[in-house]
Design a protein around this motif. Structure first.
Motif, mmCIF file in Angstrom:
data_model
loop_
_atom_site.group_PDB
_atom_site.id
_atom_site.type_symbol
_atom_site.label_atom_id
_atom_site.label_comp_id
_atom_site.label_asym_id
_atom_site.label_seq_id
_atom_site.Cartn_x
_atom_site.Cartn_y
_atom_site.Cartn_z
ATOM 1 N N PRO A 134 36.685 40.146 49.464
ATOM 2 C CA PRO A 134 37.012 41.350 50.234
ATOM 3 C C PRO A 134 36.042 42.498 49.958
ATOM 4 N N GLN A 135 36.098 43.459 50.860
ATOM 5 C CA GLN A 135 35.217 44.623 50.725
ATOM 6 C C GLN A 135 35.611 45.440 49.482
ATOM 7 N N PHE A 136 36.908 45.649 49.343
ATOM 8 C CA PHE A 136 37.393 46.386 48.174
ATOM 9 C C PHE A 136 37.946 45.356 47.186
ATOM 10 N N LEU A 137 37.428 45.395 45.979
ATOM 11 C CA LEU A 137 37.630 44.280 45.070
ATOM 12 C C LEU A 137 39.062 44.117 44.600
ATOM 13 N N ASN A 138 39.485 42.886 44.542
ATOM 14 C CA ASN A 138 40.831 42.560 44.082
ATOM 15 C C ASN A 138 40.757 41.930 42.703
ATOM 16 N N LEU A 139 40.430 42.716 41.732
ATOM 17 C CA LEU A 139 40.337 42.209 40.364
ATOM 18 C C LEU A 139 41.141 43.125 39.450
ATOM 19 N N ARG A 140 41.702 42.531 38.401
ATOM 20 C CA ARG A 140 42.458 43.347 37.444
ATOM 21 C C ARG A 140 41.477 43.958 36.454
ATOM 22 N N LEU A 141 41.440 45.278 36.450
ATOM 23 C CA LEU A 141 40.391 45.982 35.712
ATOM 24 C C LEU A 141 40.475 45.781 34.204
ATOM 25 N N SER A 142 41.660 45.521 33.678
ATOM 26 C CA SER A 142 41.793 45.405 32.219
ATOM 27 C C SER A 142 41.645 43.970 31.728
ATOM 28 N N ASP A 143 41.193 43.095 32.590
ATOM 29 C CA ASP A 143 40.958 41.711 32.187
ATOM 30 C C ASP A 143 39.459 41.503 31.955
ATOM 31 N N LYS A 144 39.134 40.568 31.088
ATOM 32 C CA LYS A 144 37.714 40.272 30.876
ATOM 33 C C LYS A 144 37.226 39.313 31.964
ATOM 34 N N VAL A 145 35.916 39.280 32.138
ATOM 35 C CA VAL A 145 35.321 38.422 33.177
ATOM 36 C C VAL A 145 35.706 36.957 32.938
ATOM 37 N N ARG A 146 35.531 36.515 31.691
ATOM 38 C CA ARG A 146 35.830 35.117 31.381
ATOM 39 C C ARG A 146 37.305 34.805 31.600
ATOM 40 N N GLU A 147 38.147 35.715 31.160
ATOM 41 C CA GLU A 147 39.595 35.503 31.317
ATOM 42 C C GLU A 147 39.984 35.452 32.791
ATOM 43 N N THR A 148 39.397 36.344 33.573
ATOM 44 C CA THR A 148 39.696 36.368 35.019
ATOM 45 C C THR A 148 39.345 35.018 35.647
ATOM 46 N N LEU A 149 38.131 34.541 35.346
ATOM 47 C CA LEU A 149 37.674 33.303 35.979
ATOM 48 C C LEU A 149 38.417 32.084 35.422
ATOM 49 N N MET A 150 38.744 32.142 34.143
ATOM 50 C CA MET A 150 39.462 31.020 33.526
ATOM 51 C C MET A 150 40.864 30.892 34.159
ATOM 52 N N ASP A 151 41.498 32.045 34.389
ATOM 53 C CA ASP A 151 42.830 32.005 35.021
ATOM 54 C C ASP A 151 42.742 31.462 36.446
ATOM 55 N N VAL A 152 41.663 31.840 37.149
ATOM 56 C CA VAL A 152 41.464 31.303 38.511
ATOM 57 C C VAL A 152 41.330 29.784 38.435
ATOM 58 N N ALA A 153 40.554 29.328 37.438
ATOM 59 C CA ALA A 153 40.374 27.876 37.265
ATOM 60 C C ALA A 153 41.709 27.198 36.953
ATOM 61 N N GLU A 154 42.517 27.845 36.130
ATOM 62 C CA GLU A 154 43.828 27.263 35.779
ATOM 63 C C GLU A 154 44.707 27.117 37.018
ATOM 64 N N ILE A 155 44.597 28.086 37.931
ATOM 65 C CA ILE A 155 45.445 28.048 39.129
ATOM 66 C C ILE A 155 44.879 27.092 40.178
ATOM 67 N N LYS A 156 43.557 27.129 40.341
ATOM 68 C CA LYS A 156 42.968 26.335 41.421
ATOM 69 C C LYS A 156 42.775 24.863 41.061
#
Lengths: 273, 520
Positions: B319-341
């Motif tokens: 999206p144009q305006f980012l949908n990311l949780r600001l207090s999460d780390k990059v690795r944690e964000t992507l790892m959680d995506v991997a866990e879900i997907k």
């Protein structure tokens, strides 16, 4: 529909972020509120009927406020993220349950400190209905706080954004206070509406544990309203196990309804149109 | 006739040769694969008639039905010629063809045609099964597995399975076919991509009948008497067909988009251009399936609107305006995506960590893995957003202004990353207001392979297609030297443009109509 794996992932995420965003502030707030409330009402509690009832009403209101405040922004600030993650395979039930689980832990901690602080200022009765009164008071405080936190999650799921949620919150709080049956006598429709408020059942549980109908609490007739007097005992404050179980049961039932409504609300918001 | 009522031809693509084929099973031992070329007749093999598609079956008429090709759109239709036993399409009997031609059935990817007696669950020994497909891999070999009544048939990618399918769309342990109470049934073992039986998605367990057709990943399986015939029949590549007649809001009172027809294939890097209010976001939402339009979005021949639940994960949005949780780390964000997907059944913890690491390297955020999202710059956050989409199995990426708020160097780098994603077999569609920055460092040519221009008509105030084609063609069509100058041409005067949107909408319609007549 529901995945334990996803619930775990989201629980870890929510708790991690909450800790980074200084969630301990919520516990400090709870300590401050409990200290304020207990120090003011504590001295007069268990001395007269009216002051005891008012004291419990204040404690119940504080628990409801603490609970709603914990979670009122938890979901609404993430609506865009939820929409995006729902596309990627997020299960909304898991997401809501993860939030509920985090609130369970937070409310448990808050209930401990609220009850601890209350015990410092209030000389609670020790004999309960089914077990020790301390345990029963703690369970009631926890159910009120946790139930309100889950209600906060529901309101947050329904509200489109944090501003809307914060606008909604005072109305719900006022409704809870009015429907407790302490400030006004309820009849007709309002009496029925009161069944779906945590305040009514919280007061019922507190009143039953404290045995408010017992004649040992003398009436304190107000000098301003000398005609006001207690005409008859209130059945909801009878010191019987049925009352306590009913009150707790309703709190748990309402809490579960709030979870279902949260999931439904998010499903409606994220459905393909 | 008013302009908006004029017929617009389906956009013919320069290299749009969709090779339709029919997989036919009759009394012969082996399935026959018959390429469909133009109109073809179907009938039983006989001395008295000569049909284009002959089947060995006594219950099939001499001239049972016909496959009609709509040459313009490259679509196929089937009609039943008042045959005695009729034709069933996806389990429903087709009404016979009448002269008014109202009952021709438009064939879609994976449609199952059967010539059989009325009880489909108890097929006639000489029944005929035909599967229509646009994506048959030529030369692919049919395999067979003889069914043993007692043992379970485990299907998956893992070597321990009874039927091993080397297809990344298939989970390690994907499905089990077993007999229970004299009835065959298939069970989805919580696979990533599910199972379809006769075109319908299976939820948990489903009973199977003889001649049922299963689609597992890209592998077709047919229960044929006491044998399972299977073939890794489909191409992996993605193909997106967008056909939007119109998109309305306010209960149909306001039309936002009209007549948007285009196709994109894997490796296409499509630029979406349009002025403000032209309908770009409406188009994106329609393609994502979030706000459905009157039309259809086909991905690899499957209708997104009809299969939204299973297909929504195939189209990703940055999206144009980012949908990311600001207090999460990059690795944690992507790892959680991997866990879900990524399903636990298919991917171990190590696999997921590896996938996250590779994805971070691919978009260039590996050095930021322990940073909080809130500590990243705008460009870095967008890279993380792209990475989050890359972890799954999306075939189409839609990026809403991925370059907004970035400096020229970051814009180019962002576009290079997206181009690389497209080159790896995805379809990437991008809305950008700085398209001329997306150029190849070596050749100086545009990174985009296609340009889609949406222009808001002054006549009906809704978005129309003003161009779809390659970059050079777009520049030539609009008579401009740079892509961003197209906006000057189509934007209204009050937005600083020349206000020629309607001229180009008409010009494009004429171009399409002329091309259509040539093909006729």
């Amino acid at each position: 529909m529901f995945s334990i794996k996803q619930t775990t992932v989201y629980f870890k995420k929510i708790s991690r972020i909450a800790i980074r965003e200084k969630a301990w502030k919520f516990v400090i707030f709870a300590v401050i509120i409990a200290a304020l409330v207990a120090s003011i009402v504590g001295e007069d509690m268990f001395t007269a009927y009216e002051s005891t009832k008012s004291g419990f009403f204040t404690i119940a209101s504080a628990c409801i406020w603490i609970g709603i405040f914990n979670s009122i922004q938890s979901v609404c600030k993430e609506h865009d993220i939820i929409r995006s993650e729902y596309r990627q395979g997020m299960k909304l039930t898991s997401y809501v349950l993860a939030n509920v689980s985090w609130q369970f832990l937070l409310c448990l901690l808050q209930s401990c400190v609220v009850f601890g602080v209350c015990m410092i200022f209030i000389d609670f009765n020790t004999e309960g209905i089914i077990t020790s009164a301390y345990v029963e008071y703690f369970v009631t405080i926890f159910l009120l706080t946790f139930g309100s936190a889950v209600m906060g999650i529901m309101l947050s799921s329904v509200a489109g954004n944090p501003t809307a949620a914060m606008t909604l919150m005072p109305f719900v709080l006022i409704l809870q206070l009015i429907m407790s049956g302490v400030l006004f006598e309820l009849s007709g429709l309002s009496e029925k509406v009161a069944y779906i408020t945590f305040s009514k059942w919280g007061m019922s549980a507190f009143g039953s544990i404290a045995d408010l109908n017992n004649a040992r609490y003398p009436m304190k007739i107000s000098a301003v309203y000398p005609m006001v007097e207690r005409l008859e005992e209130e059945a909801c404050y009878d010191c019987v196990a049925g009352n306590l179980y009913t009150a707790w049961g309703w709190c748990i039932g309402l809490l579960l309804c709030c979870i279902v409504l949260s999931v439904l609300s998010l499903k409606i918001k994220n459905r393909d149109s | 006739m008013r302009n908006e009522e004029r017929t617009v031809f389906y956009t013919p693509q320069e290299n749009r040769e969709r090779s339709a084929a029919l997989i036919v099973l009759d009394t012969r031992d082996e399935p026959a694969v018959i390429p469909l070329q133009g109109n073809m007749t179907l009938g039983r093999i006989s001395d008295k008639s000569a049909c284009d598609i002959c089947v060995y079956s006594k219950i099939t008429g001499r001239r049972h039905g016909e496959f009609i090709c709509d040459g313009m759109a490259g679509e196929y239709y089937y009609i039943d010629n008042h045959s005695m036993n009729g034709t069933y399409v996806n389990g429903s009997k087709l009404p016979p063809y009448d002269e008014r031609g109202s009952v021709a059935h438009k064939l879609r990817e994976g449609d199952i045609l059967r010539i059989d007696k009325s009880r489909l669950e108890d097929p006639h020994p000489e029944s005929v099964l035909m599967i229509f497909t646009y994506s048959y891999v030529k030369g692919s070999r049919w395999m067979s597995y003889v069914v043993n009544d007692s043992s379970d048939i485990r299907i998956g990618r893992d070597r321990n399975n009874t039927i091993i399918l080397d297809d990344m769309m298939v989970s390690r342990m994907h499905a089990v076919i077993r007999q229970s109470n004299q009835q065959w049934q298939v069970e989805d073992m919580q696979s990533q991509n599910g199972i379809r039986v006769n075109g319908r998605e299976v939820c948990g367990c489903q009973a199977l009948c003889n001649h049922d057709v299963l689609l597992i990943g890209n592998t077709l399986m047919i229960l044929w008497s006491h044998t399972i015939l299977y073939n890794h029949f489909r191409e992996q590549e993605g193909k997106l067909s967008v056909a939007i007649k119109k998109k309305t809001v306010n209960f149909g009172r306001k039309t936002l988009l009209k007549n948007i027809y285009f196709e994109a294939e894997s490796t296409d890097f499509v630029l979406i251009l349009g002025g403000s209010g032209a309908g770009k976001t409406t188009l994106i939402n329609a393609i994502l399936g979030e706000k459905k339009a009157d039309g259809e979005i086909l991905l690899d021949g499957q209708d997104l609107y009809k299969n939204f639940k299973s297909m929504k994960t195939k189209i990703g949005l940055v999206p144009q305006f980012l949908n990311l949780r600001l207090s999460d780390k990059v690795r944690e964000t992507l790892m959680d995506v991997a866990e879900i997907k990524l399903h636990r059944r298919d991917y171990s913890k190590e696999d997921k960590i590896q996938r996250v690491r590779e994805t971070m390297e691919r978009v260039g955020v590996q050095n930021l893995s322990e940073h909080l999202i809130s500590q990243l710059s705008g460009g870095q956050k967008k890279k993380v957003s792209v990475a989050a989409q890359l972890i799954g199995f999306q075939k189409v990426f839609i990026c809403d202004e991925p370059d907004s708020g970035l400096d020229a160097a970051s814009r180019r780098q962002q576009m290079e990353i997206l181009k690389e994603i497209a080159d790896n077999g995805k379809i990437v569609m991008v809305i950008s207001h700085e398209p001329d920055d997306a150029i190849d460092r070596l050749t100086g040519e545009s990174l985009f392979t296609k340009v889609l221009v949406i222009a808001k008509s002054a006549n009906d105030q809704c978005g129309h297609m003003a161009f779809y084609g390659d970059v050079d063609g777009a520049k030539q069509f609009f008579g401009v030297g740079r892509l961003q100058d197209i906006m000057l041409e189509i934007n209204p005067a009050y937005e600083g443009g020349k206000g020629r949107a309607d001229y180009y909408i008409e010009k494009y319609k004429d171009k399409i109509n002329r091309r259509g007549r040539k093909q006729i």
